[in-house]
Design a protein around this motif. Structure first.
Motif, PDB file in Angstrom:
ATOM      1  N   SER A  92       6.122 -49.326   1.051  1.00  0.00           N
ATOM      2  CA  SER A  92       6.114 -48.920  -0.031  1.00  0.00           C
ATOM      3  C   SER A  92       5.213 -47.336  -0.091  1.00  0.00           C
ATOM      4  CB  SER A  92       4.690 -49.995  -0.905  1.00  0.00           C
ATOM      5  OG  SER A  92       5.824 -50.984  -0.935  1.00  0.00           O
ATOM      6  N   ILE A  93       5.877 -46.328   1.198  1.00  0.00           N
ATOM      7  CA  ILE A  93       5.017 -45.759   1.506  1.00  0.00           C
ATOM      8  C   ILE A  93       6.032 -43.882   0.390  1.00  0.00           C
ATOM      9  CG2 ILE A  93       5.035 -43.655   3.133  1.00  0.00           C
ATOM     10  CD1 ILE A  93       4.390 -45.650   5.692  1.00  0.00           C
ATOM     11  N   ASN A  94       5.263 -43.446  -0.168  1.00  0.00           N
ATOM     12  CA  ASN A  94       5.568 -43.066  -1.091  1.00  0.00           C
ATOM     13  C   ASN A  94       4.779 -40.807  -0.650  1.00  0.00           C
ATOM     14  OD1 ASN A  94       7.958 -41.609  -2.724  1.00  0.00           O
ATOM     15  ND2 ASN A  94       6.897 -42.990  -4.055  1.00  0.00           N
ATOM     16  N   PRO A  95       5.179 -40.351   0.120  1.00  0.00           N
ATOM     17  CA  PRO A  95       4.205 -39.380   0.164  1.00  0.00           C
ATOM     18  C   PRO A  95       3.925 -38.294  -0.722  1.00  0.00           C
ATOM     19  CG  PRO A  95       5.660 -38.768   2.320  1.00  0.00           C
ATOM     20  CD  PRO A  95       5.745 -40.669   1.133  1.00  0.00           C
ATOM     21  N   ASP A  96       3.388 -37.551  -0.710  1.00  0.00           N
ATOM     22  CA  ASP A  96       2.997 -36.399  -1.925  1.00  0.00           C
ATOM     23  C   ASP A  96       3.395 -34.752  -0.706  1.00  0.00           C
ATOM     24  OD1 ASP A  96       1.986 -37.435  -4.029  1.00  0.00           O
ATOM     25  OD2 ASP A  96       0.519 -37.808  -2.690  1.00  0.00           O
ATOM     26  N   ILE A  97       2.567 -35.129   0.959  1.00  0.00           N
ATOM     27  CA  ILE A  97       3.004 -34.380   1.414  1.00  0.00           C
ATOM     28  C   ILE A  97       3.263 -34.511   2.939  1.00  0.00           C
ATOM     29  CG2 ILE A  97       1.812 -32.629   2.806  1.00  0.00           C
ATOM     30  CD1 ILE A  97      -0.149 -32.036   0.746  1.00  0.00           C
ATOM     31  N   ILE A  98       4.587 -34.074   3.727  1.00  0.00           N
ATOM     32  CA  ILE A  98       4.840 -34.320   4.728  1.00  0.00           C
ATOM     33  C   ILE A  98       4.513 -33.049   5.652  1.00  0.00           C
ATOM     34  CG2 ILE A  98       7.076 -34.440   6.221  1.00  0.00           C
ATOM     35  CD1 ILE A  98       8.187 -36.434   3.794  1.00  0.00           C
ATOM     36  N   ILE A  99       4.371 -33.513   6.769  1.00  0.00           N
ATOM     37  CA  ILE A  99       4.159 -32.157   7.653  1.00  0.00           C
ATOM     38  C   ILE A  99       4.871 -32.813   9.056  1.00  0.00           C
ATOM     39  CG2 ILE A  99       2.565 -31.588   9.622  1.00  0.00           C
ATOM     40  CD1 ILE A  99       0.462 -32.452   7.831  1.00  0.00           C
ATOM     41  N   GLY A 104      12.444 -29.477  15.597  1.00  0.00           N
ATOM     42  CA  GLY A 104      13.712 -29.418  15.644  1.00  0.00           C
ATOM     43  C   GLY A 104      14.898 -28.614  14.906  1.00  0.00           C
ATOM     44  N   LYS A 105      16.151 -29.070  14.668  1.00  0.00           N
ATOM     45  CA  LYS A 105      17.375 -29.122  13.725  1.00  0.00           C
ATOM     46  C   LYS A 105      16.780 -29.329  12.437  1.00  0.00           C
ATOM     47  CE  LYS A 105      20.516 -28.765  17.838  1.00  0.00           C
ATOM     48  NZ  LYS A 105      21.678 -29.108  17.802  1.00  0.00           N
ATOM     49  N   GLY A 106      15.964 -30.358  12.152  1.00  0.00           N
ATOM     50  CA  GLY A 106      14.844 -30.165  10.691  1.00  0.00           C
ATOM     51  C   GLY A 106      15.602 -31.485  10.130  1.00  0.00           C
ATOM     52  N   ASN A 107      16.553 -32.898  11.157  1.00  0.00           N
ATOM     53  CA  ASN A 107      17.148 -33.497  10.147  1.00  0.00           C
ATOM     54  C   ASN A 107      15.553 -34.801  10.054  1.00  0.00           C
ATOM     55  OD1 ASN A 107      20.167 -33.021  11.264  1.00  0.00           O
ATOM     56  ND2 ASN A 107      19.962 -34.457  12.599  1.00  0.00           N
ATOM     57  N   PHE A 108      14.658 -34.964   9.891  1.00  0.00           N
ATOM     58  CA  PHE A 108      13.582 -35.342   8.971  1.00  0.00           C
ATOM     59  C   PHE A 108      13.429 -35.106   7.604  1.00  0.00           C
ATOM     60  CE2 PHE A 108      12.026 -37.686  13.659  1.00  0.00           C
ATOM     61  CZ  PHE A 108      12.020 -38.747  13.040  1.00  0.00           C
ATOM     62  N   ILE A 109      13.237 -33.707   8.118  1.00  0.00           N
ATOM     63  CA  ILE A 109      13.158 -33.532   6.746  1.00  0.00           C
ATOM     64  C   ILE A 109      14.266 -33.635   5.602  1.00  0.00           C
ATOM     65  CG2 ILE A 109      12.492 -30.590   5.906  1.00  0.00           C
ATOM     66  CD1 ILE A 109      11.518 -29.316   8.030  1.00  0.00           C
ATOM     67  N   ILE A 123       5.371 -29.436   5.448  1.00  0.00           N
ATOM     68  CA  ILE A 123       4.925 -28.209   6.053  1.00  0.00           C
ATOM     69  C   ILE A 123       5.450 -28.558   7.627  1.00  0.00           C
ATOM     70  CG2 ILE A 123       3.797 -27.252   7.230  1.00  0.00           C
ATOM     71  CD1 ILE A 123       2.884 -26.518   5.078  1.00  0.00           C
ATOM     72  N   ALA A 124       6.544 -27.895   7.697  1.00  0.00           N
ATOM     73  CA  ALA A 124       6.968 -27.704   9.476  1.00  0.00           C
ATOM     74  C   ALA A 124       6.770 -26.316  10.106  1.00  0.00           C
ATOM     75  CB  ALA A 124       8.329 -27.759   8.443  1.00  0.00           C
ATOM     76  N   ILE A 125       6.357 -27.246  11.575  1.00  0.00           N
ATOM     77  CA  ILE A 125       6.276 -25.757  12.408  1.00  0.00           C
ATOM     78  C   ILE A 125       7.102 -25.934  14.358  1.00  0.00           C
ATOM     79  CG2 ILE A 125       4.575 -25.553  14.218  1.00  0.00           C
ATOM     80  CD1 ILE A 125       3.626 -28.259  11.963  1.00  0.00           C
ATOM     81  N   GLU A 126       7.886 -24.867  14.189  1.00  0.00           N
ATOM     82  CA  GLU A 126       8.722 -24.790  15.144  1.00  0.00           C
ATOM     83  C   GLU A 126       8.461 -24.087  16.499  1.00  0.00           C
ATOM     84  OE1 GLU A 126      11.202 -26.019  17.798  1.00  0.00           O
ATOM     85  OE2 GLU A 126      10.814 -26.999  16.487  1.00  0.00           O
ATOM     86  N   ILE A 127       8.888 -24.533  17.426  1.00  0.00           N
ATOM     87  CA  ILE A 127       9.151 -22.890  18.109  1.00  0.00           C
ATOM     88  C   ILE A 127      10.304 -22.010  18.529  1.00  0.00           C
ATOM     89  CG2 ILE A 127       8.764 -23.946  20.360  1.00  0.00           C
ATOM     90  CD1 ILE A 127       6.795 -22.265  21.358  1.00  0.00           C
ATOM     91  N   TYR A 128      11.236 -23.280  18.480  1.00  0.00           N
ATOM     92  CA  TYR A 128      12.538 -22.390  19.173  1.00  0.00           C
ATOM     93  C   TYR A 128      12.996 -21.963  17.876  1.00  0.00           C
ATOM     94  CZ  TYR A 128      16.914 -22.474  21.219  1.00  0.00           C
ATOM     95  OH  TYR A 128      18.344 -22.265  21.875  1.00  0.00           O
ATOM     96  N   LYS A 129      13.068 -20.425  17.620  1.00  0.00           N
ATOM     97  CA  LYS A 129      14.132 -19.792  16.704  1.00  0.00           C
ATOM     98  C   LYS A 129      15.242 -20.545  16.407  1.00  0.00           C
ATOM     99  CE  LYS A 129      13.429 -16.448  13.231  1.00  0.00           C
ATOM    100  NZ  LYS A 129      11.966 -16.137  12.839  1.00  0.00           N
ATOM    101  N   LEU A 179       1.706 -37.862   4.709  1.00  0.00           N
ATOM    102  CA  LEU A 179       2.846 -38.422   6.215  1.00  0.00           C
ATOM    103  C   LEU A 179       3.302 -37.907   7.075  1.00  0.00           C
ATOM    104  CD1 LEU A 179       4.797 -40.037   7.570  1.00  0.00           C
ATOM    105  CD2 LEU A 179       6.742 -40.013   5.759  1.00  0.00           C
ATOM    106  N   ILE A 180       3.096 -38.099   8.540  1.00  0.00           N
ATOM    107  CA  ILE A 180       3.317 -36.788   9.768  1.00  0.00           C
ATOM    108  C   ILE A 180       4.674 -37.814  10.176  1.00  0.00           C
ATOM    109  CG2 ILE A 180       1.935 -36.804  11.880  1.00  0.00           C
ATOM    110  CD1 ILE A 180      -1.058 -36.497  10.254  1.00  0.00           C
TER     111      ILE A 180
END
Length: 467
Positions: A92-99, A104-109, A123-129, A179-180
């Motif tokens: 029953s987790i239904n987030p408004d915001i995801i961090i 990485g390659k965005g599979n969780f997104i 909001i996603a953060i990644e150092i490897y272009k 949700l992080i």
């Protein structure tokens, strides 16, 4: 196909060719792509737009995927990411915001977009272009295939997770459910330091350890642990959940520290995964789950991720940190105080010189050099992997023990064991290049973790690393 060293689908390639061909203004291109996939500032600057259009105008080459495992970079496959988001949705987790702190390659997104229908912002953060580009292309591909899906605002920040101001962002969440989710690097600060990586947190004693502990082995910490604790700190008063793929050792450390740190987390779960199957990695890891902004709890329930079968619970009971709470409660009446002091093994940070093997009666070091030294300072050495054997009749490794206690003067070696001294002095540069502060101002060839206990005839040894 690859663009900017990032994989992209033919669908995305065709879309970009058709829609960007006549666009030369950066804002117009970004507006088009934000409407298409929700990603804000798809192009950081006009140069990226121009380069992408140039890439699209020529034939693609297949580039070999770089191996980034030495950086702790184990990308989560889309099947596992989908199973994790599906599991969270069933809770029953239904987030408004995801961090996602290291996307990485965005599979969780992508998995989150498929699973959670009420997302307002990601909001996603990644150092490897190249991973940022692949994430953007994957998101665009998702919406080209699912044009009617909910389209949240998506920000992908090209920076180190250690430079991102999570606390400032937490102040803007208000009453939204958070949700992080993610898979931070499975690597220690020392490993990254040895690779001369700049993607490290600023040097500080983040666990407030005493001076010697901070300088010796306890000063080496897991990057994922640092990230997790930083997120606890930033979002301690925000309603939401955390679900991170991290090493089991990190989860154990988090629960152990709960006694004193009192992180505002509860409903703590550890879902064991098959790291070999999912990541081709030998390390033990799990999905760590907890609720944020709640009364601190210090017990973790452990289950199998695949069949959800309950295994055990571990954590604190009174003042004892126990590996199985049910078993401990059954026998706690006979629990006493251990009369022995557990110690770490010898620390030298110079295995190339100090550790030897014996081949055909001759000592050979890790540099494959033949070593001619006196036997008096050479002792048998058991590594963590040796302790897996039930019976050990002889050691496969040897070590040069230069001191009987920490800080002992080592000048005696020059006079009593000249061959050993000559060998050690030959490699003086390696000793002087040891990075740990514990060797500064100490006698030449110093070691640590040494004392009268090191020379006892009988010892009990437990491996803290070998799996």
């Amino acid at each position: 196909m690859k663009i900017f060293k990032a994989n992209t689908s033919l669908l995305v390639e065709d879309f970009l060719k058709k829609n960007l061909n006549s666009i030369s203004i950066l804002d117009n291109a970004n507006e088009l792509l934000e409407l298409a996939c929700g990603v804000k500032s798809f192009f950081s600057n006009k140069s990226e737009l121009i380069k992408l259009k140039e890439k699209l105008s020529v034939s693609f080459s297949i580039a070999e995927e770089p191996d980034r495992t030495e950086y702790g970079d184990f990308q989560t496959n889309i099947v596992l990411a989908n199973r994790i988001t599906d599991h969270l949705h069933k809770q029953s987790i239904n987030p408004d915001i995801i961090i996602e702190p290291t996307c990485g390659k965005g599979n969780f997104i992508i998995a989150s977009l498929e699973t959670f229908i009420n997302i307002k912002q990601i909001i996603a953060i990644e150092i490897y272009k190249p991973y940022i580009w692949e994430t953007k292309f994957n998101i665009l591909d998702f919406y080209l295939n699912n044009p009617k899906s909910n389209k949240p605002k998506i920000e992908i920040h090209h920076c180190s997770v250690f430079d991102f101001n999570f606390k400032e962002f937490a102040n803007r969440i208000n009453n939204n459910n958070l949700l992080i989710i993610g898979n931070p690097p499975w690597v220690t600060n020392s490993q990254l330091g040895s690779l001369n990586s700049s993607n490290l947190p600023k040097k500080k004693n983040f666990k407030n350890q005493n001076g010697l502990d901070a300088m010796t082995g306890k000063g080496n910490f897991d990057i994922a642990e640092y990230i997790t604790l930083s997120l606890f700190d930033a979002f301690s008063n925000i309603n939401g959940y955390m679900a991170l793929l991290i090493k089991n050792s990190v989860i154990k450390n988090i629960i152990f520290d709960q006694k004193t740190k009192q992180y505002r987390i509860g409903s703590i779960e550890k879902y064991c995964i098959d790291s070999k199957k999912e990541f081709n990695a030998s390390v033990k890891s799990s999905l760590f789950f907890c609720k944020l902004n709640t009364k601190p709890e210090s017990e973790c329930h452990e289950s199998d991720f695949y069949d959800k079968s309950g295994l055990l619970s571990f954590g604190w009971i009174d003042n004892k940190f126990v590996s199985n709470t049910a078993n401990y409660l059954h026998i706690r009446s006979i629990d006493g105080k251990c009369p022995f002091e557990w110690r770490q093994g010898i620390k030298h940070d110079c295995s190339a010189v100090m550790e030897l093997e014996k081949i055909n009666g001759h000592y050979i070091n890790n540099k494959s050099e033949n070593v001619l030294i006196e036997d008096e300072l050479v002792y048998g050495l058991l590594k963590s992997s040796d302790l897996k054997n039930t019976l050990i009749k002889e050691t496969r490794k040897y070590i040069i023990v230069t001191q009987n206690k920490v800080g002992q003067d080592t000048n005696y070696i020059k006079h009593q064991f000249p061959a050993t001294y000559q060998y050690l002095y030959k490699h003086l540069g390696i000793f002087l290049s040891r990075k740990s502060n514990i060797y500064k101002g100490k006698p030449l060839f110093s070691i640590f973790g040494i004392g009268d206990y090191s020379f006892k005839n009988y010892k009990v040894a437990i491996s803290g690393l070998y799996k």
